[in-house]
Design an enzyme around this catalytic site. Structure first.
Site, PDB file in Angstrom:
ATOM      1  N   LYS A   1      -0.208   3.652  -2.676  1.00  0.00           N
ATOM      2  CA  LYS A   1      -1.266   4.667  -2.557  1.00  0.00           C
ATOM      3  C   LYS A   1      -0.710   6.088  -2.480  1.00  0.00           C
ATOM      4  O   LYS A   1      -1.466   7.049  -2.644  1.00  0.00           O
ATOM      5  CB  LYS A   1      -2.140   4.358  -1.342  1.00  0.00           C
ATOM      6  CG  LYS A   1      -2.946   3.067  -1.486  1.00  0.00           C
ATOM      7  CD  LYS A   1      -3.879   2.859  -0.296  1.00  0.00           C
ATOM      8  CE  LYS A   1      -4.786   1.642  -0.483  1.00  0.00           C
ATOM      9  NZ  LYS A   1      -4.135   0.388  -0.098  1.00  0.00           N
TER      10      LYS A   1
ATOM     11  N   LYS B   1       3.334   6.380   4.828  1.00  0.00           N
ATOM     12  CA  LYS B   1       2.343   5.382   4.410  1.00  0.00           C
ATOM     13  C   LYS B   1       2.860   3.980   4.673  1.00  0.00           C
ATOM     14  O   LYS B   1       3.968   3.625   4.274  1.00  0.00           O
ATOM     15  CB  LYS B   1       2.041   5.544   2.912  1.00  0.00           C
ATOM     16  CG  LYS B   1       0.929   4.621   2.422  1.00  0.00           C
ATOM     17  CD  LYS B   1      -0.416   5.069   2.962  1.00  0.00           C
ATOM     18  CE  LYS B   1      -1.494   3.996   2.753  1.00  0.00           C
ATOM     19  NZ  LYS B   1      -1.366   2.863   3.705  1.00  0.00           N
TER      20      LYS B   1
ATOM     21  N   SER C   1       0.790  -1.235   0.000  1.00  0.00           N
ATOM     22  CA  SER C   1       0.000   0.000   0.000  1.00  0.00           C
ATOM     23  C   SER C   1       0.821   1.284   0.000  1.00  0.00           C
ATOM     24  O   SER C   1       0.236   2.375  -0.021  1.00  0.00           O
ATOM     25  CB  SER C   1      -0.952   0.011   1.211  1.00  0.00           C
ATOM     26  OG  SER C   1      -2.036  -0.859   0.977  1.00  0.00           O
TER      27      SER C   1
ATOM     28  N   SER D   1      -6.077   3.450   4.385  1.00  0.00           N
ATOM     29  CA  SER D   1      -5.535   2.564   3.343  1.00  0.00           C
ATOM     30  C   SER D   1      -6.653   1.769   2.678  1.00  0.00           C
ATOM     31  O   SER D   1      -6.529   0.572   2.427  1.00  0.00           O
ATOM     32  CB  SER D   1      -4.470   1.620   3.919  1.00  0.00           C
ATOM     33  OG  SER D   1      -3.634   1.127   2.906  1.00  0.00           O
TER      34      SER D   1
END
Length: 280
Positions: free
Chosen positions: A68, A225, A65, A120
Site C-alpha cells: 500500500k 506500514k 500490505s 490498511s
C-alpha cells in the site's frame, strides 16, 4: 632460545589485512549477529541509498500490505486531496481488513490516503486502483512502472492492497526503495504520522505500534506500514531519524508480530550504535 622479533612494518601489514577482513564482512553476517528471524530484512540510509545491513535483501517474497506504500505514492501523484475516489461494488467486497464503505459512494482522496495507510483498508486501496488506473490490472501496470523507475529490480505487483496472489512479489530492498520514495511526499508522511482519523463517520487508529512510543530508543519516529497475510507472515517497512539521518528498516516474513517489531527495533538500534558503519 631464539628470540622471535616482529618488525613494525610486518605488524602494520597484518593489522591492515585483519581490518580489511572485518570491513569486508558480508552484510548478511551482520544481520545474523543481531538475531534476525524474519525471512528478509534490510536497513537503508535514505539519503545515500546505502544498505547498512541486509539479510536476503533481494529474495522475492510476498510483501502483504507494505504494498500500500506504492498505492499511496500513485494516489498522491495523480489525485488532489479533494478529488473523489469512487467505491465500486467490487471494491466494497474486498476481504478484510475493510473500512466498510457502501458501494456506489465516494470519499475524498485525502480520506482514502489515511484509510489506506492507517487502517490498511483493502476496500479503499482497491477503490484507489480503479479510480486512478481504471482497473486493478491497469493500476498494477502503473505500480510496476513506478517501481522500475525508482530502482526496484525484483518487484511484480498484481494487487493494490497486497492480498495474496502467487505472482505478487517484492523484496526487502525494493520495499525500502518504495518507502524512501513515499517519504518524499509530505501528504504521505503526514498520514503515516496521524494517530486517529475519521472517514465517513468511521473512526480508526493508526495500526503502527511504534507511533505510540514516548521515547523511542532508536531515534525519532517518522512512520511506516505494517502488513500481514498467512503466507507473507508479518511485515513492516519503517523509517526513523537518527542523528539527522533518515534510516529505513524493512522486515519481511517475521513469524510473529512481536518479532516484527522487536527485530525492526534491533536493526535500527544496531544501525545507530555501530561505529563501523561508513556511509557513502
Amino acid at each position: 632460545m631464539r628470540r622471535v622479533v616482529f618488525r613494525r612494518g610486518w605488524l602494520c601489514g597484518l593489522c591492515a589485512i585483519l581490518l580489511g577482513v572485518l570491513f569486508a564482512m558480508p552484510a548478511d553476517a551482520a544481520a545474523r549477529r543481531v538475531g534476525i528471524n524474519a525471512r528478509a530484512a534490510v536497513v537503508m540510509d535514505a539519503e545515500s541509498g546505502t544498505l547498512l545491513y541486509s539479510k536476503n535483501a533481494d529474495l522475492p517474497l510476498y510483501p502483504a500490505s507494505t504494498t500500500k506504500l506504492m498505492t499511496a505514492i500513485l494516489l498522491v501523484t495523480h489525485l488532489n486531496p479533494e478529488d473523489p475516489v469512487y467505491v465500486s461494488e467490487e471494491a466494497a467486497r474486498q476481504p478484510s481488513v475493510r473500512l466498510g464503505l457502501k458501494p456506489d459512494t465516494t470519499i475524498t482522496a485525502e480520506d482514502a490516503l489515511h484509510a489506506v495507510l492507517m487502517k490498511s483498508a483493502n476496500d479503499v486501496a482497491y477503490a484507489v486502483a480503479q479510480t486512478v488506473g481504471g482497473s486493478q490490472e491497469g493500476f498494477a501496470r502503473m505500480m510496476n512502472l513506478k517501481a522500475r523507475l525508482i530502482g526496484c529490480t525484483h518487484t511484480n505487483f498484481v494487487t493494490p492492497n497486497g492480498l495474496h496472489e502467487d505472482e505478487h512479489l517484492s523484496t526487502a530492498h525494493d520495499i525500502a526503495l518504495i518507502l524512501r520514495e513515499a517519504l518524499r511526499h509530505p501528504r504521505i508522511v503526514a498520514a503515516l504520522q496521524t494517530k486517529q482519523y475519521t472517514v465517513a463517520g468511521k473512526t480508526f487508529r493508526n495500526g503502527n505500534r511504534f507511533l505510540y512510543l514516548e521515547a523511542p530508543p532508536f531515534g525519532e519516529v517518522i512512520g511506516g506500514k505494517t502488513g500481514y497475510t498467512s503466507k507473507a507472515m508479518y511485515c513492516l517497512a519503517f523509517a526513523a531519524r537518527q542523528d539527522g539521518r533518515v534510516r529505513i528498516s524493512v522486515v519481511l516474513g517475521a513469524p510473529r508480530k512481536s518479532l516484527m517489531y522487536r527485530e525492526t527495533r534491533r536493526l535500527l538500534e544496531y544501525a545507530q550504535q555501530d561505529a563501523r558503519v561508513q556511509l557513502v
